[in-house]
Design an enzyme around this catalytic site. Structure first.
Site, mmCIF file in Angstrom:
data_model
loop_
_atom_site.group_PDB
_atom_site.id
_atom_site.type_symbol
_atom_site.label_atom_id
_atom_site.label_comp_id
_atom_site.label_asym_id
_atom_site.label_seq_id
_atom_site.Cartn_x
_atom_site.Cartn_y
_atom_site.Cartn_z
ATOM 1 C CB SER A 226 51.690 -1.011 43.050
ATOM 2 O OG SER A 226 52.955 -0.542 43.500
ATOM 3 C CG ASP A 227 52.290 3.853 38.403
ATOM 4 O OD1 ASP A 227 53.517 3.990 38.602
ATOM 5 O OD2 ASP A 227 51.671 4.527 37.570
ATOM 6 C CD1 TRP A 228 58.539 4.105 41.794
ATOM 7 C CD2 TRP A 228 57.439 2.576 40.606
ATOM 8 N NE1 TRP A 228 59.436 3.123 41.426
ATOM 9 C CE2 TRP A 228 58.803 2.177 40.710
ATOM 10 C CE3 TRP A 228 56.568 1.719 39.921
ATOM 11 C CZ2 TRP A 228 59.298 1.002 40.132
ATOM 12 C CZ3 TRP A 228 57.065 0.561 39.349
ATOM 13 C CH2 TRP A 228 58.396 0.214 39.457
ATOM 14 N N GLY A 229 53.676 3.985 44.174
ATOM 15 C CA GLY A 229 52.849 4.669 45.169
ATOM 16 C C GLY A 229 51.357 4.423 44.982
ATOM 17 C CB ALA A 230 49.404 2.547 42.536
#
Ligand code: BGC
Length: 758
Positions: A226-230
């Protein structure tokens, strides 16, 4: 690592713990089970390695800042991208970084996107080719990449929430195509899904995207993080094909995963798939771990070279190159403090920032006056007057202009396309001196240039990495002959951009209403004037093109080229007709003349960079296959080529086509119309199979109706023929007075014919 054995040993809780970060940048270890740790850091054009878990973006190691992607894209040089990749890969090995988070392959839909400096192009072909080259370079050093942000992350406004609403054809042709090429040509070890939603579903939970397209169609078998926090719903994410959550959730989602497997909401097999992908990634990196040295000074030289290859000369009214005996006034804060990178997660703590001012004395007689600051949008009268005074004593004036840091960054978009007003005002003042004025630009995305017509030279340096000052001076003084070309269009004004009316959307949705008409696909089709077109860039020499040849190979004989089995080889000669050595980017566009679908007037399907000495001629080669000509046909859910004429165009930019040749292709089977009572006669006429039936029927009806014998549709007057196109077949009841049974039998006959060829 024996992955099968480890899988047997891991408890459910351990498995859950392995599919999320253990810290901001690490995954694993579980030492007693033989699971090592891996470490990641941002890219894409230098290492932002954070050695602790600090949330402070600037707290990273001393590293070399290469030119940003907007710049290196302009090099149109796959070998250069590969070499940068090799260097980054070596740096990662030296720093024990397993995966560098890049390249970023999102399409530049609007010049306002705050992150355009990190993206490659408005064109998916360039995006895919340049991404693949970089990935192949990094991975040749046994270090992973993370192709990001998959997908349709084309704005920063509401990036974590907005739904990008895009039709499938546009997704396939524009927003996914670059990723597809990179996946197929370079097999990135990892992909990073984007924050946004796509047609309502978060990328991190999008099974269509992460599994159906990425894995089942494109054959990808690496890891998706995931993107960071996605991550929104972790369980849905795992089921959709999202392997790894970064940076983790402090154990919250681990517990949910365990519970979901126990309750049957999540199949353990789905979790196992994700865990295996994590283990495979670990095993790849650790099995090829080697000793390397991060030689920052050596890599700095590579960063300078990369920028030299990327700078785009946009205008030159015989003022460049500068001569060492000329008196030069260097104006503008960017000359002393170049803006060489963008803000956000790609920020590098640069090792050695070289400004033009710091090296100017070794080039000639230069004086510097600030004029306006590099980091703000206001200046003082004193600074302006001092700059004008300095310019009065010079033979030529070079203004280092650009966008201050605050103007463009990850996490928010620009509001306009203008430079700070104080810069435009000072440029106007300097123009009043009637001396040659040359502008050097430091920006990550196009800017409006109200003075473009009046200045004598424009050099687009983009955000050119830590060596930008030296690279720019080398270009200004002709030590390097510029060879970059724009990988994006520069519209005259923001309102000309095709996304203008729909960017950045409203009510948390962004309607990509312009569809496939992004960048030059729009400007060229609409014949809209631009400031500088896609693919444009000047040199200190000139090139002439000749001898365009196309040759098909495969099974073709003399008829049309069967593009499902044959390929087309294109060659063109390029001669350097000027006085200095230089490099040219030869571009190949394809124009579809079949009218089978709404398409841009042409699309880039090949580019090659060639280096030539004065008087030298070289040949560049391109190979075209089915995909070069195809569009995504939603009616058949596949790439599709209609039979007919296509023109192969060779150009110096998208607006400067110098040679072309037409080819006749045999493409895919014609799409059959859906047969029912509402099918239009025109649609039936377009398809050879249904055409025959409808021509016969119409002949009978026309004869009956007119009392003639031998009249058919083709003998009708053109106006009547045209009017018939848009009649649904049922309307024959009203206009030729046939019975409903007769219409039904025609429809049945059509269905029968269509069934035969299906
Ligand atoms: C960015 C990514 C980056 C990640 C880690 C995110 O906010 O969108 O591109 O790799 O942070 O820093």
């Amino acid at each position: 690592m024996d992955i099968d054995a480890i899988m047997k040993e891991l408890t459910l809780a351990e498995k859950a713990s392995l599919v999320s970060g253990n810290s901001a940048w690490t995954v694993g270890p579980i030492e007693d089970k033989g699971v090592p740790e891996i470490f990641m850091c941002d890219g894409p054009y230098g290492l932002r390695k954070q050695e602790n878990d600090s949330a402070e973006i600037y707290d990273s190691i001393d590293a070399v800042a290469f030119p940003t992607s907007v710049a290196t894209a302009a090099s149109f040089d796959r070998d250069l991208m590969y070499d940068i990749g090799v260097t980054l890969g070596k740096e990662c090995q030296a720093e024990d970084v397993s995966v560098i988070l890049g390249p970023a392959a999102n399409i530049k839909r609007s010049p306002l996107c705050g992150r355009n400096f990190e993206y490659i192009s408005e064109d998916p072909y360039v995006t895919g080719e340049m991404s693949a080259a970089l990935i192949n370079g990094v991975q040749s050093q046994n270090v992973g990449t993370s192709l990001k942000h998959f997908a349709v992350n084309n704005q920063e406004t509401e990036r974590m929430y907005v739904s990008a609403d895009v039709d499938e054809r546009t997704l396939r042709e524009i927003y996914l195509a670059g990723f597809e090429t990179a996946v197929k040509k370079s097999d990135p070890w990892t992909l990073m899904c984007s924050y946004n939603r796509i047609n309502g579903t978060y990328a991190s939970e999008n099974k269509w995207l992460l599994t159906d397209v990425l894995r089942d169609e494109w054959g990808y078998d690496g890891l998706v993080m995931s993107d960071w926090g996605a991550v929104s719903d972790r369980i849905r994410g795992i089921a959709a094909g999202l392997d790894l959550e970064m940076p983790g959730s402090n154990g919250v989602n681990d517990a949910l995963i365990v519970e979901a497997v126990r309750s049957g909401r999540l199949a353990e097999a789905d979790l196992d798939k994700a865990v295996r992908n994590v283990l495979k990634l670990m095993e790849k990196y650790h099995s090829g771990k080697r000793e390397e040295v991060f030689d920052r000074d050596k890599d700095h030289e590579k960063a300078v070279h990369a920028e030299e290859e990327s700078i785009v000369l946009l205008k030159n009214d015989e003022v460049l190159p500068l001569r060492s005996d000329e008196k030069i006034a260097i104006i503008g804060g960017f000359a002393a403090n170049p803006r060489f990178q963008g803000g956000g997660s790609s920020h590098i703590n640069a090792h050695n920032i070289v400004s033009a001012v710091s090296v100017m004395d070794s080039y000639g007689s230069c004086v510097y006056s600030e004029g306006f600051p590099y980091d703000g949008d206001r200046t003082t009268d004193e600074k302006m007057s001092a700059a004008v005074e300095a310019a009065k004593n010079a033979d030529k004036v070079v203004v280092f202009a650009g966008l201050p840091d605050l103007y463009e960054s990850e996490a928010y978009d620009r509001e306009h396309m203008r430079l700070p007003e104080c810069q435009n005002i000072l440029i106007e003042e300097l123009l009043k001196l009637s001396k040659p004025v040359i502008i050097v630009l430091h920006n990550g995305s196009p800017v409006e240039m109200p003075w473009a017509e009046y200045v004598d030279g424009i050099v687009e340096a983009y955000l050119g990495g830590e060596g930008v000052g030296e690279a720019v001076m080398n270009v200004l003084y002709g030590k390097v002959n510029p060879s970059g070309k724009l990988a994006e269009s520069f519209p005259k004004k923001l309102e000309d951009n095709p996304s203008y009316l729909n960017f950045p959307g409203q009510n948390h949705r962004c309607n990509y209403a312009e569809g496939i008409f992004v960048g030059y696909r729009y400007y060229d089709t609409k014949k809209t004037d631009v400031l500088f077109p896609f693919g444009y860039g000047l040199s200190y020499t000139e090139f002439e093109y000749s001898n365009l040849k196309t040759e098909s190979f495969g099974s073709a004989d003399n008829g049309p080229i069967d593009i499902n089995s044959d390929k087309i080889k294109v060659s063109v000669d390029v001669t350097n007709v000027g006085k200095v050595a230089g490099k040219e980017v030869v571009q190949l566009y394809i124009s579809d003349k079949t009218k089978a679908a709404i398409r841009p007037v042409h699309e880039l399907k090949g580019f090659e960079k060639i280096s030539l000495n004065p008087g030298e001629t070289g040949t560049v080669y391109f190979e075209l296959d089915k995909r070069s000509f195809a569009w995504f046909n939603e009616a058949v859910s596949d790439w599709y080529v209609a039979s007919g004429e296509y023109v192969i165009e060779i150009g110096k930019s998208s607006r400067d086509i110098v040679l072309c040749e037409s080819v006749e292709l045999k493409g895919d089977a014609q799409v059959l119309p859906v047969i029912d009572m509402d099918v239009q006669i025109g649609d039936l006429l377009k398809n050879d199979v249904t055409r025959e039936v409808v021509m016969k029927v119409m002949k009978e009806e026309i004869d009956k109706f007119t009392g003639s014998d031998g009249m058919d549709m083709e003998s009708l007057d053109p106006m009547t023929y045209n009017m018939l196109q848009y009649l649904p077949i049922r309307t024959l009841r009203s206009f030729t007075y046939i019975t409903n049974e007769r219409v039904e039998s025609i429809v049945a006959a059509l269905k029968e014919e269509v069934e035969k060829v299906k």
